[in-house]
Design a protein around this motif. Sequence first.
Motif, PDB file in Angstrom:
ATOM      1  N   ALA A 115       1.932   2.040  -3.415  1.00 53.27           N
ATOM      2  CA  ALA A 115       0.840   2.661  -4.164  1.00 53.27           C
ATOM      3  C   ALA A 115       0.731   4.149  -3.828  1.00 53.27           C
ATOM      4  O   ALA A 115       0.490   4.984  -4.715  1.00 53.27           O
ATOM      5  CB  ALA A 115      -0.480   1.948  -3.863  1.00 53.27           C
ATOM      6  N   THR A 160      -2.295   1.119  -8.561  1.00 49.14           N
ATOM      7  CA  THR A 160      -2.980   0.732  -7.331  1.00 49.14           C
ATOM      8  C   THR A 160      -3.621  -0.638  -7.475  1.00 49.14           C
ATOM      9  O   THR A 160      -3.534  -1.490  -6.580  1.00 49.14           O
ATOM     10  CB  THR A 160      -4.049   1.777  -6.962  1.00 49.14           C
ATOM     11  OG1 THR A 160      -3.423   3.049  -6.777  1.00 49.14           O
ATOM     12  CG2 THR A 160      -4.775   1.386  -5.677  1.00 49.14           C
ATOM     13  N   TYR A 208       0.828  -1.202   0.000  1.00 44.67           N
ATOM     14  CA  TYR A 208       0.000   0.000   0.000  1.00 44.67           C
ATOM     15  C   TYR A 208       0.865   1.255   0.000  1.00 44.67           C
ATOM     16  O   TYR A 208       0.551   2.242  -0.673  1.00 44.67           O
ATOM     17  CB  TYR A 208      -0.934  -0.001   1.210  1.00 44.67           C
ATOM     18  CG  TYR A 208      -1.804   1.230   1.282  1.00 44.67           C
ATOM     19  CD1 TYR A 208      -2.783   1.462   0.319  1.00 44.67           C
ATOM     20  CD2 TYR A 208      -1.635   2.181   2.279  1.00 44.67           C
ATOM     21  CE1 TYR A 208      -3.572   2.596   0.348  1.00 44.67           C
ATOM     22  CE2 TYR A 208      -2.419   3.312   2.330  1.00 44.67           C
ATOM     23  CZ  TYR A 208      -3.387   3.520   1.366  1.00 44.67           C
ATOM     24  OH  TYR A 208      -4.159   4.648   1.393  1.00 44.67           O
TER      25      TYR A 208
END
Length: 260
Positions: free
Chosen positions: A133, A231, A130
């Motif tokens: 991203a 993403t 994450y």
Amino acid sequence: MPTKTTPHPQQNHLLAALSPEVQARLFPHLELVSLQLNSVMYESGRPMRHVYFPTDAIVSLQYIMENGAATAILVVGNEGLLGISLFMGGASTPNRSLVQSAGHAYRLPRPQVKEEFKRHGQLLQLMLRYTQALITQVAQTAVCNRHHSIDQQLCRWLLLSMDRLTHNNLSMTQEFMANMLGVRREGVTHAAIKLQQQGAITYSRGHIKVLDREQLEALSCECYEVVKKETELLLPYLPQRQVITNVAAIPVVVLPTTKA
């Protein structure tokens, strides 16, 4: 009158992607927090005591200049978490985190975050992916702010917001939007009027409704698509969004918004 349902932790897609074993360790420590529009989650330089997992709210991370000017560098919603500095080795952040769309989040205290990290397991892997991203989003925002028009920047920002909501409505003033983009209010006003005339949105008294998402994507620059693809590549759990039904109730404490 219809009763309001309490958001479930699994409405946050990162928490939902965790195995039942990890959820069993973390969920008892989660606290449900109500996030009000324009409230500050993290202040620059202040110690961080929690990470937040939004369920139906959106939070913008802003960089604040010495003269008080601000620019949003990324947005966080139900796809992930707020507070990566806490698990990346820092105790504070140089940015301010501001709620741009009201809702709720579950917060996890720092001791539980670090304890789970020491296991070097699933939570660590998901948070690192994450973080990558988010790095892509920050980098693309910098490129977009430098090379693309205010109209395109507004489209990108609206699309990123829509990706993190289950509806097509946003409540915010032109001044707030201008601060998000780091531009003059007049520029945002002109861009919003153009989008409304083209039938992509309606805007009135601080309320935006997206009418034609496909048109917004066509009017946006390539920056939105770059962030979206990266993403989806890094967070494969996102497309598999499931409606939560018949989930056993989890005891939670509902708290007012507080700084981390």
